[in-house]
Write an enzyme that holds these catalytic residues in place. Structure first.
Site, short mmCIF file in Angstrom:
data_model
loop_
_atom_site.label_atom_id
_atom_site.label_comp_id
_atom_site.label_asym_id
_atom_site.label_seq_id
_atom_site.Cartn_x
_atom_site.Cartn_y
_atom_site.Cartn_z
N HIS A 1 0.83 -1.21 0.00
CA HIS A 1 0.00 0.00 0.00
C HIS A 1 0.87 1.26 0.00
O HIS A 1 1.25 1.79 1.04
CB HIS A 1 -0.97 0.02 1.18
N HIS B 1 1.10 4.90 -2.41
CA HIS B 1 0.60 5.70 -3.54
C HIS B 1 1.76 6.38 -4.26
O HIS B 1 2.80 6.64 -3.67
CB HIS B 1 -0.41 6.73 -3.05
N HIS C 1 -9.96 0.61 -1.58
CA HIS C 1 -9.90 1.18 -0.23
C HIS C 1 -11.26 1.00 0.45
O HIS C 1 -12.30 1.16 -0.19
CB HIS C 1 -9.63 2.69 -0.28
N GLU D 1 -11.63 2.96 6.18
CA GLU D 1 -10.68 3.94 6.68
C GLU D 1 -11.45 5.14 7.23
O GLU D 1 -11.49 5.39 8.42
CB GLU D 1 -9.72 4.39 5.56
N ASP E 1 1.41 4.08 2.84
CA ASP E 1 0.37 4.92 2.24
C ASP E 1 0.97 6.11 1.49
O ASP E 1 1.16 6.03 0.28
CB ASP E 1 -0.64 5.36 3.31
N ASP E 2 1.24 7.20 2.17
CA ASP E 2 1.81 8.41 1.55
C ASP E 2 2.93 8.97 2.42
O ASP E 2 2.74 9.98 3.10
CB ASP E 2 0.73 9.49 1.40
ZN LIG Z 1 -4.31 4.59 0.37
#
Ligand SMILES: [Zn+2]
Length: 340
Positions: free
Chosen positions: A17, A19, A201, A204, A282-283
């Protein structure tokens, strides 16, 4: 006596995961902004990651605006190549033996000559970064749930057409509060029929029902995040029994205000229920921590032993789309790490 506290960066794992723009090194963002004369928002230029609160729509919008600002600095194929190569290097340094990077090529299309050229530039960059660094890498193409479901169908067809160029899955990202998973069921059917993993997704920003929708309507093989399944014991059993891996990103959850602090992320609940997890960053550009830091967080705030961290690494590897021989090699590496 078992020795605890092994270096988690040495633990072989798979990263499922991450991005595209969100994987960028902060220093690279500053250099690219300089190259193109882009004035970045202050939140992206500080030493500390920005304070975000995405649990309301305004906060999520702000997060998206920062993401867009960072993405606007990726303008030429060489920027894309650099981003992917550095993401691979960072992953290798964190013990990743397999990386699946997630991208919506639509958002890069205007600067890279259209949707198909953008996708080809991205796939070429992943292929060369993989060969240069030795890290196995694949791509998840993600549709945007803020856009029309017909756009998602177009993307799914494109992803299937390019499957042999390194695309292994189809995702769905952006604000879970907008639209229904069901609106995207045709796109996911196209992706699944074309042999791609369904990895939307869910769970969340919204609760267990969004995870159920991903399972029922999109036949998810994996769930991006999925942490809020912890609020529903029956759903946890279902995830465990069907072996659906949740791509859990604890630092992201705290940064976006899904949970107040690291100890609140229900990692123990999911782990004890037998739900397979793949920890992800994630980021990292926006949340300030990369892959190994997620394992550190789980050790520090949830008291996971080295044996349990090893099990998390195994779950990430098993949940990946890596070829069997890659999985076996990485799983062997987990045993070596535990035996060391
Ligand atoms: Zn994500």
């Amino acid at each position: 006596m078992e020795r605890e506290g092994r270096d988690v960066r040495q633990l072989p794992k798979a990263h499922l995961h991450l991005h595209f723009t969100g994987s960028m090194r902060p220093t690279t963002l500053l250099e690219l902004a300089d190259k193109y004369g882009v004035r970045l928002p202050e939140a992206l230029t500080g030493a500390e990651p920005p304070k975000l609160r995405a649990t309301d729509e305004r906060g999520w919008f702000r997060f998206q605006r920062l993401y867009d600002a960072a993405r606007s600095c990726l303008r030429e194929p060489e920027d894309i190549q650099r981003l992917v190569r550095e993401a691979a290097e960072e992953d290798i340094a964190d013990g990743s033996g397999w990386l699946e990077i997630q991208v919506d090529p639509t958002s890069y299309a205007p600067r890279l000559g259209g949707l198909i050229p953008a996708l080809e530039i991205i796939l070429d960059a992943v292929d060369s970064a993989s060969r240069e660094t030795g890290l196995g890498m694949r791509v998840l193409v993600a549709a945007n749930r803020m856009k029309h479901p017909l756009d998602a169908r177009t993307l799914a067809r494109l992803a299937v057409r390019y499957a042999d160029r390194g695309i292994v899955g189809f995702g769905l990202s952006n604000d879970e509060r907008r639209g229904m998973a069901r609106d995207f069921d045709r796109a996911f059917a196209i992706a699944r029929e074309g042999g791609l993993l369904s990895a939307p997704h869910g769970g969340e920003l919204t609760g267990p029902s969004s995870v159920r929708d991903c399972l029922d309507d999109l036949e998810a093989h994996r769930i991006g995040h999925g942490v809020r399944a912890a609020e529903d014991p029956r759903l946890l059993r279902r995830l465990a029994e069907s072996g659906v891996t949740c791509e859990v990103c604890p630092a992201s959850n705290v940064a976006l205000g899904v949970y107040e602090k690291p100890a609140d992320v229900p990692l123990r609940t999911l782990f004890d229920a037998g739900v397979p997890m793949a920890l992800g960053a994630d980021d990292p550009l926006l949340f300030g921590s990369r892959l190994a830091a997620q394992y550190e967080l789980v050790r520090r705030h949830h008291g996971f032993t080295d044996a349990e961290l090893g099990e998390l690494a195994r779950q990430s590897i098993r949940g990946s789309a890596a070829p069997e021989e890659v999985k076996e090699k990485l799983l062997g590496g987990v045993e070596d790490w535990l035996a060391a």
